[in-house]
Design a protein around this motif. Structure first.
Motif, short mmCIF file in Angstrom:
data_model
loop_
_atom_site.label_atom_id
_atom_site.label_comp_id
_atom_site.label_asym_id
_atom_site.label_seq_id
_atom_site.Cartn_x
_atom_site.Cartn_y
_atom_site.Cartn_z
N LEU A 66 -8.58 7.43 10.37
CA LEU A 66 -9.99 7.00 10.44
C LEU A 66 -10.24 6.00 11.56
N GLY A 67 -9.17 5.55 12.22
CA GLY A 67 -9.32 4.59 13.31
C GLY A 67 -9.47 3.16 12.82
N LEU A 68 -9.15 2.90 11.56
CA LEU A 68 -9.29 1.55 11.01
C LEU A 68 -8.04 0.71 11.26
N LEU A 69 -6.90 1.36 11.49
CA LEU A 69 -5.66 0.67 11.85
C LEU A 69 -5.13 1.30 13.13
N ASP A 70 -4.51 0.49 13.96
CA ASP A 70 -3.91 0.97 15.20
C ASP A 70 -2.42 1.19 14.99
N ALA A 71 -1.94 2.34 15.42
CA ALA A 71 -0.52 2.64 15.34
C ALA A 71 -0.16 3.49 16.55
N ARG A 73 -9.82 -6.64 1.71
CA ARG A 73 -10.77 -7.66 1.20
C ARG A 73 -12.20 -7.15 1.28
N LEU A 74 -12.55 -6.51 2.40
CA LEU A 74 -13.91 -5.97 2.53
C LEU A 74 -14.16 -4.86 1.52
N ARG A 75 -13.18 -3.99 1.33
CA ARG A 75 -13.35 -2.88 0.39
C ARG A 75 -13.52 -3.39 -1.03
N ALA A 76 -12.70 -4.37 -1.41
CA ALA A 76 -12.77 -4.91 -2.77
C ALA A 76 -14.01 -5.78 -2.96
N GLY A 77 -14.30 -6.63 -1.99
CA GLY A 77 -15.40 -7.57 -2.13
C GLY A 77 -16.77 -6.96 -2.02
N LEU A 78 -16.90 -5.93 -1.20
CA LEU A 78 -18.22 -5.32 -0.97
C LEU A 78 -18.32 -3.91 -1.53
N SER A 79 -17.25 -3.42 -2.14
CA SER A 79 -17.22 -2.06 -2.70
C SER A 79 -17.63 -1.02 -1.66
N LEU A 80 -17.03 -1.12 -0.48
CA LEU A 80 -17.35 -0.20 0.61
C LEU A 80 -16.39 0.98 0.62
N ASN A 81 -16.90 2.14 1.03
CA ASN A 81 -16.00 3.27 1.25
C ASN A 81 -15.37 3.13 2.63
N TYR A 82 -14.41 3.98 2.95
CA TYR A 82 -13.67 3.83 4.20
C TYR A 82 -14.54 4.06 5.43
N ALA A 83 -15.50 4.96 5.35
CA ALA A 83 -16.40 5.20 6.49
C ALA A 83 -17.23 3.95 6.77
N LEU A 120 -16.41 0.92 6.01
CA LEU A 120 -15.51 -0.14 6.48
C LEU A 120 -15.43 -0.15 8.00
N GLY A 121 -15.37 1.03 8.60
CA GLY A 121 -15.30 1.11 10.06
C GLY A 121 -16.51 0.47 10.71
N LEU A 122 -17.68 0.76 10.19
CA LEU A 122 -18.91 0.20 10.73
C LEU A 122 -18.96 -1.31 10.53
N VAL A 123 -18.62 -1.78 9.35
CA VAL A 123 -18.67 -3.21 9.05
C VAL A 123 -17.68 -3.99 9.92
N VAL A 124 -16.46 -3.46 10.06
CA VAL A 124 -15.46 -4.13 10.89
C VAL A 124 -15.92 -4.18 12.34
N GLU A 125 -16.49 -3.08 12.83
CA GLU A 125 -16.99 -3.05 14.21
C GLU A 125 -18.10 -4.10 14.41
N ALA A 158 0.84 -1.20 0.00
CA ALA A 158 0.00 0.00 0.00
C ALA A 158 0.87 1.24 0.00
N HIS A 159 0.30 2.35 -0.38
CA HIS A 159 1.01 3.62 -0.33
C HIS A 159 0.96 4.14 1.11
N PRO A 160 2.04 4.72 1.60
CA PRO A 160 2.03 5.25 2.98
C PRO A 160 0.92 6.26 3.25
N VAL A 161 0.51 7.03 2.24
CA VAL A 161 -0.57 8.00 2.44
C VAL A 161 -1.88 7.27 2.77
N LEU A 162 -2.14 6.16 2.10
CA LEU A 162 -3.34 5.36 2.40
C LEU A 162 -3.27 4.82 3.82
N VAL A 163 -2.11 4.33 4.22
CA VAL A 163 -1.96 3.78 5.57
C VAL A 163 -2.21 4.87 6.61
#
Length: 121
Positions: A42-47, A70-80, A82-87, A31-36
């Motif tokens: 967005l709180g989707l990764l912990d650092a 995988r969730l973004r590609a498989g379900l065509s979800l935006n990043y916002a 993704l947070g809800l789905v992962v939760e 991935a590109h560091p900007v995406l990370v």
């Protein structure tokens, strides 16, 4: 310290690093560091950040990143979304673990969003 025995073969085992820099994490994840950085904001990764502000990641976060991709590609979800789905997926996994253990917490009331609810299953 123990003495090394002559004629004995010793294995050298590589241990994974305890933390990864932003650049190493992004490179390993493909991935590109900007995406990370965005996913961290967005709180989707912990650092964690050191004194200079550089981001450091636990190696387990590579799995979390893969899950997000995988969730973004498989379900065509935006990043916002993704947070809800992962939760929700994490909450379902917690409830299933509790049910398998027969935990008494599965029948007690829970609070979410200011409302109290009791699981029926």
């Amino acid at each position: 310290m123990e003495q090394l025995l002559p004629g004995t073969v010793y294995a050298i085992v590589r241990t994974p690093p305890s933390r990864l820099s932003l650049e190493t994490f992004a490179s390993t994840a493909g991935a590109h560091p900007v995406l990370v950085r965005r996913l961290v904001r967005l709180g989707l990764l912990d650092a964690s950040a050191d004194a200079s502000g550089e981001l450091w990641f636990a190696p387990e976060q590579l799995g979390a990143f893969g899950r997000l991709q995988r969730l973004r590609a498989g379900l065509s979800l935006n990043y916002a979304a993704l947070g809800l789905v992962v939760e929700l997926l994490d909450r379902i996994a917690d409830l299933e673990r509790a049910l398998r253990r027969g935990s008494p917490h599965t029948t007690s009331p829970h609070t979410t969003g200011g409302r109290q609810w009791t699981p029926t299953a």
